[in-house]
Design a protein around this motif. Structure first.
Motif, PDB file in Angstrom:
ATOM      1  N   PRO A 103       0.823  -1.207   0.000  1.00 37.39           N
ATOM      2  CA  PRO A 103       0.000   0.000   0.000  1.00 37.39           C
ATOM      3  C   PRO A 103       0.859   1.259   0.000  1.00 37.39           C
ATOM      4  O   PRO A 103       1.878   1.343   0.695  1.00 37.39           O
ATOM      5  N   GLY A 104       0.446   2.208  -0.822  1.00 34.14           N
ATOM      6  CA  GLY A 104       1.209   3.441  -0.973  1.00 34.14           C
ATOM      7  C   GLY A 104       2.011   3.476  -2.254  1.00 34.14           C
ATOM      8  O   GLY A 104       2.482   4.556  -2.654  1.00 34.14           O
ATOM      9  N   ARG A 105       2.184   2.325  -2.897  1.00 33.31           N
ATOM     10  CA  ARG A 105       2.871   2.272  -4.184  1.00 33.31           C
ATOM     11  C   ARG A 105       1.855   2.073  -5.296  1.00 33.31           C
ATOM     12  O   ARG A 105       0.908   1.302  -5.139  1.00 33.31           O
ATOM     13  N   PRO A 106       2.052   2.712  -6.430  1.00 38.41           N
ATOM     14  CA  PRO A 106       1.111   2.504  -7.540  1.00 38.41           C
ATOM     15  C   PRO A 106       1.101   1.040  -7.964  1.00 38.41           C
ATOM     16  O   PRO A 106       2.156   0.466  -8.247  1.00 38.41           O
ATOM     17  N   PRO A 107      -0.066   0.404  -8.008  1.00 39.37           N
ATOM     18  CA  PRO A 107      -0.122  -1.013  -8.391  1.00 39.37           C
ATOM     19  C   PRO A 107      -0.066  -1.195  -9.899  1.00 39.37           C
ATOM     20  O   PRO A 107      -0.608  -0.388 -10.645  1.00 39.37           O
TER      21      PRO A 107
END
Length: 480
Positions: free
Chosen positions: A326-330
């Motif tokens: 979470p917090g990183r572009p998937p």
């Protein structure tokens, strides 16, 4: 990300300096050459090296040292032997700093790697740490110098970052820095060669690596889905073995059936599937139609490739390759954070395939689907699509193995095994356990039914020359 203040960064890195290998860590065995018959990778001791890879493309770029230790230790425990990672990483590795605020290049120039004095002061010091820690755990790094976008597409001033000249310099620099460590060089990076200039660039990087490492390390090339390195480089003297990307599909037909043709090429070179379907990946990139893959979907390519002549196999998890959290572009909707995805079942099940192959003589193993007797309805046995049966055997007749992707009875030719008696086993690819089902006269054809019939359960039938007294499938082979 905002870089840590220097005093905190130095303190953090000091707490994670490379520790010496512990007594309980595996002995390091790194691939050193190709067997004389062109079929296997051999370690420094001259014994076969089983390439069981895991895909960690963003390992150098996104993980800090503590996270890297967690990841590498997990994969070492699960029996992997190769970790595939990219120096100049796909997800903006040229312009987004690593976990410690460092970038790999000066002014986006591959001929100028960004290095600073001291052991923990630049991007490449972090790569050093990860390579050394992997090696201490018995893991070889499948080292991609760059992802393909940087030599294939415009990045800076309307041009790719790489050209033939700086590719050679960069390769030589990497070869000198890492050629004495446990690495395999993997060129390409999910791109195909489309013109003579690109081919010259790749060959320049390969020659640079050879100058830098003195020819000590193996080299291959990672293409796009459905392709193999043999298309452009099979006859190249620098290409040690062929790598395919069979791709993120579930069907043998039209996908994994491409491994055998590469095995059959002359002169022979080992072949590996460097990117099959990942676990928890959108199947064929169409999650709305096909859903996400599960462990059974990644087990089938393991045995399809191995029994078609591959010298090993590569696993991947859709969350792990990109080290998503979470917090990183998937990318394409990963389902779990990477550290939770480590424990998805497919990863642990890969080691059962390695142990099965290593429990019988390896050097004389060949693919041979002809020992499977075609059913009245051939699309049932040997089957098609995701339910294709495949087989492998010892050239000298000491054993044979048949992979049944579904719990369906089938018949085999017994005469592919030598000796008057054949000992038969069922091997469970989900657990690694083997069950003896007795000895049979070696004559004609015999029908076998899996112990738990069912369309969702795969099994492997192992037939041995009873006089050889092999251990149960999956147990270490000694004295043979």
């Amino acid at each position: 990300m905002t870089p840590l203040p220097r005093i905190l960064l130095v303190a953090a890195l000091a707490s994670l300096t490379l520790a010496p290998a512990r007594a309980d860590e595996p002995k390091s065995r790194f691939p050193a050459r190709v067997s004389d018959d062109g079929r296997l990778l051999l370690a420094e001791d001259g014994e076969p090296f089983f390439y069981l890879g895991d895909t960690a493309w963003e390992l150098f770029h996104r993980l800090d040292r503590g996270e890297a230790e967690r990841y590498l230790s997990d994969r070492a425990r699960k029996g992997f032997t190769v970790i595939q990672a990219v120096a100049l990483a796909e997800l903006d590795g040229h312009s987004t700093p690593n976990a410690y605020g460092h970038l790999p290049l000066v002014d986006l120039d591959p001929a100028r790697p960004a290095v600073s004095d001291g052991p923990s002061d630049d991007y490449w010091d972090h790569v050093d740490f990860i390579v050394d820690r992997a090696n201490a755990l018995g893991l070889t790094i499948g080292f991609l110098p760059t992802w393909g976008r940087y030599w294939h597409e415009p990045i800076k001033d309307g041009k790719p970052l790489f050209n033939a000249e700086n590719a050679g310099k960069y390769g030589e620099w990497l070869g000198r820095r890492y050629g004495g460590k446990g690495v395999i060089w993997i060129l390409g990076g999910d791109r195909n060669v489309e013109n003579d200039d690109q081919k010259a660039l790749i060959e320049s990087m390969a020659r640079g690596l050879r100058r830098g490492d003195g020819g000590r390390r193996l080299i291959s090339f990672h293409p796009t889905g459905g392709q193999g390195s043999s298309r452009w480089f099979h006859d190249a003297d620098w290409l040690s073995f062929n790598m395919r990307q069979n791709g993120h599909n579930t069907d043998y037909t039209g996908t994994y059936d491409h491994t055998r043709p590469d095995y059959d090429l002359l002169p022979p070179k080992p072949v590996i599937d460097g990117e099959p379907l990942y676990e928890a990946h959108p199947i064929s990139f169409k999650a709305d139609r096909n859903g996400h893959s599960i462990a059974a979907d990644v087990r089938r390519p393991l045995y399809w490739d191995l029994f078609s002549g591959a010298c090993g196999h590569t696993y991947g998890h859709h969350s792990v390759w990109q080290m998503w959290q979470p917090g990183r572009p998937p990318i394409n909707n990963p389902l779990l954070p990477w550290h939770e995805a480590l424990d998805d079942p497919g990863a642990a099940q890969m080691q059962h395939g390695r142990r099965l192959i290593e429990s019988r003589p390896t050097a004389s193993r060949i693919p041979d689907d002809s020992l499977i007797v075609a059913d009245r309805v051939p699309t049932s046995v040997p089957g098609a699509g995701r339910y294709r049966f495949v087989a492998t055997r010892d050239r000298d007749g000491s054993y044979a193995m048949i992979y049944a992707p579904v719990g369906r009875a089938f018949s085999v030719r017994m005469d592919v095994v030598k000796g008057p008696k054949v000992r038969a086993w069922w091997f469970n690819p989900r657990t690694g356990e083997a069950e003896s089902i007795g000895e049979f006269p070696n004559e004609g054809e015999r029908r076998f039914g899996p112990p738990a019939p069912g369309e969702a359960l795969d099994w492997i039938l192992v037939l041995d020359d009873a006089s050889r007294n092999f251990p149960p499938p999956g147990r270490p082979l000694t004295g043979d």
